[in-house]
Enzyme design. Structure first.
Site, PDB file in Angstrom:
ATOM      1  N   HIS A   1       6.506  26.716  19.808  1.00  0.00           N
ATOM      2  CA  HIS A   1       7.114  26.687  18.863  1.00  0.00           C
ATOM      3  C   HIS A   1       6.153  26.545  18.052  1.00  0.00           C
ATOM      4  CE1 HIS A   1       8.380  23.406  15.071  1.00  0.00           C
ATOM      5  NE2 HIS A   1       9.893  23.999  15.854  1.00  0.00           N
TER       6      HIS A   1
ATOM      7  N   GLU B   1      13.310  31.314  14.768  1.00  0.00           N
ATOM      8  CA  GLU B   1      12.372  30.506  13.420  1.00  0.00           C
ATOM      9  C   GLU B   1      10.984  30.372  12.645  1.00  0.00           C
ATOM     10  OE1 GLU B   1      13.306  26.100  15.219  1.00  0.00           O
ATOM     11  OE2 GLU B   1      11.826  26.012  15.554  1.00  0.00           O
TER      12      GLU B   1
ATOM     13  N   GLY C   1      15.995  20.905  13.640  1.00  0.00           N
ATOM     14  CA  GLY C   1      15.066  19.160  14.702  1.00  0.00           C
ATOM     15  C   GLY C   1      15.934  18.143  13.100  1.00  0.00           C
ATOM     16  N   GLY C   2      15.083  18.272  12.106  1.00  0.00           N
ATOM     17  CA  GLY C   2      15.879  17.076  11.216  1.00  0.00           C
ATOM     18  C   GLY C   2      17.056  16.646  11.030  1.00  0.00           C
TER      19      GLY C   2
ATOM     20  N   ASN D   1      15.828  19.450  19.041  1.00  0.00           N
ATOM     21  CA  ASN D   1      13.961  19.652  19.185  1.00  0.00           C
ATOM     22  C   ASN D   1      13.801  18.228  18.186  1.00  0.00           C
ATOM     23  OD1 ASN D   1      11.729  19.705  18.954  1.00  0.00           O
ATOM     24  ND2 ASN D   1      11.174  21.765  17.324  1.00  0.00           N
ATOM     25  N   TRP D   2      13.403  17.142  18.866  1.00  0.00           N
ATOM     26  CA  TRP D   2      13.678  15.964  18.529  1.00  0.00           C
ATOM     27  C   TRP D   2      11.896  15.536  17.306  1.00  0.00           C
ATOM     28  CZ3 TRP D   2      15.912  11.550  21.605  1.00  0.00           C
ATOM     29  CH2 TRP D   2      17.218  11.733  21.575  1.00  0.00           C
ATOM     30  N   LYS D   3      11.168  16.868  17.896  1.00  0.00           N
ATOM     31  CA  LYS D   3       9.049  16.714  17.520  1.00  0.00           C
ATOM     32  C   LYS D   3       9.082  15.371  18.004  1.00  0.00           C
ATOM     33  CE  LYS D   3      10.662  19.922  14.143  1.00  0.00           C
ATOM     34  NZ  LYS D   3      10.296  20.629  13.050  1.00  0.00           N
TER      35      LYS D   3
ATOM     36  N   SER E   1      15.835  24.533   9.215  1.00  0.00           N
ATOM     37  CA  SER E   1      16.784  23.773   8.192  1.00  0.00           C
ATOM     38  C   SER E   1      18.203  23.905   7.890  1.00  0.00           C
ATOM     39  CB  SER E   1      16.300  24.652   7.170  1.00  0.00           C
ATOM     40  OG  SER E   1      14.896  23.940   6.144  1.00  0.00           O
TER      41      SER E   1
ATOM     42  N   GLY F   1      11.561  22.703   8.319  1.00  0.00           N
ATOM     43  CA  GLY F   1      11.341  20.916   7.273  1.00  0.00           C
ATOM     44  C   GLY F   1      11.790  21.371   6.049  1.00  0.00           C
TER      45      GLY F   1
ATOM     46  N   GLU G   1       4.559  24.947  15.561  1.00  0.00           N
ATOM     47  CA  GLU G   1       3.871  22.902  15.353  1.00  0.00           C
ATOM     48  C   GLU G   1       2.577  23.534  16.714  1.00  0.00           C
ATOM     49  OE1 GLU G   1       7.052  20.581  15.059  1.00  0.00           O
ATOM     50  OE2 GLU G   1       7.348  21.820  12.964  1.00  0.00           O
TER      51      GLU G   1
HETATM   52  P1  PGA Z   1      13.901  21.976  10.928  1.00  0.00           P
HETATM   53  O1  PGA Z   1      13.629  21.734  12.392  1.00  0.00           O
HETATM   54  O2  PGA Z   1      15.671  21.842  11.390  1.00  0.00           O
HETATM   55  O3  PGA Z   1      13.961  20.478  11.006  1.00  0.00           O
HETATM   56  O4  PGA Z   1      13.744  22.889  10.006  1.00  0.00           O
HETATM   57  C1  PGA Z   1      13.860  22.862  13.047  1.00  0.00           C
HETATM   58  C2  PGA Z   1      12.391  23.484  13.899  1.00  0.00           C
HETATM   59  O5  PGA Z   1      11.466  23.775  14.089  1.00  0.00           O
HETATM   60  O6  PGA Z   1      12.970  23.841  15.261  1.00  0.00           O
END
Ligand code: PGA
Length: 248
Positions: free
Chosen positions: A95, A167, A234-235, A10-12, A213, A173, A97
């Site tokens: 998601h 999640e 994500g990251g 997930n590049w966000k 994470s 994050g 966010e």
């Molecule tokens: P993260 O994000 O791996 O950076 O914790 C995961 C996500 O929000 O899909």
């Protein structure tokens, strides 16, 4: 039948189109694993160049969001048909966010899930509790509420092909991964919820990811759990580490 693992980045809101193509090229030799489905969920503006850049590889492309209407006066939105025509296979829906910053509620997410399925996209439906909810002991009640409301009107046949991503918000994050036991417990609970709503065969077919994470060091242990069918990353999906996660 064993469920095939699905590992999605997930590049966000990261990577300009030219950076995106560069990243895809750098990751290409590192993410070769035919035993898992590999997906890059990328910002809308990166979809066209990334679809082009992954051509002929094992990687498929996902979107990070979509709108449920067919077309029309919805300035700034992107339809399911546009995604399909651009070569997108998956779409992240709900998601945390988007739920938090953009106030997307479960009634809206239910419409998005149904539209995505109707258009032939595979929704990656996200759910997860806050730290406060976990501490109050209502994690599973909350997750069940999200799953039940987001899947209203979705048939068993449709549900077996979707992906659900668990999640925990406090793990996104933050570098704070849920313990393997916590992640497995909730993913198992989600499968039980699907079995109650539909039937055991449907629950056994649906793929459930853990996200929050995930990194090269914890992926193998998480993915070894009986109810964890891969990860939403994500990251770590923006670095060479993603190759290590895919080839865990
Ligand atoms: P993260 O994000 O791996 O950076 O914790 C995961 C996500 O929000 O899909």
């Amino acid at each position: 039948m064993a469920r095939k693992k699905i590992i999605a980045g997930n590049w966000k809101m990261n990577m300009t189109p030219s950076q995106a193509v560069k990243l895809v090229e750098e990751l290409a030799p590192l993410v070769k694993n035919d035993d898992v489905d590999v997906v890059y969920c990328v910002p809308a503006i990166d979809i066209v160049p990334v679809v082009e850049a992954v051509k002929g590889s094992n990687v498929q492309v996902g979107a990070e969001n979509m709108y449920f209407e067919e077309s029309g006066a919805y300035t700034g939105e992107i339809s399911a048909a546009m995604l399909v025509d651009a070569g997108v296979k998956y779409v992240i829906i709900g998601h945390s966010e988007r739920r938090d910053y953009f106030k997307e509620d479960d009634a809206l997410l239910n419409k998005k899930v149904k539209k995505a399925i109707e258009a032939g996209l595979v929704p990656i439906l996200c759910c997860g509790e806050s730290l406060e909810q976990r501490e109050m002991g209502v994690t599973m009640d909350w997750i069940r509420f999200q799953i039940k409301s987001d899947l209203v009107g979705v048939s068993a046949d449709q549900v077996k092909d979707i992906v659900i991503a668990y999640e925990p918000i406090w793990a996104i994050g933050t570098g704070k991964t849920a313990t393997t036991e916590q992640a497995e417990e909730v993913c198992k609970g989600i499968r039980e919820c699907i079995a109650e709503m539909y039937d055991q065969a449907t629950a056994d077919a649906v793929r459930i990811q853990y996200g929050g994470s995930v990194n090269a060091g914890n992926a193998a242990e998480l993915f070894a759990q009986p109810n964890i069918d891969g990860g939403l990353v994500g990251g770590a999906s923006l670095k060479a580490d993603f190759g290590k996660i895919v080839c865990y």
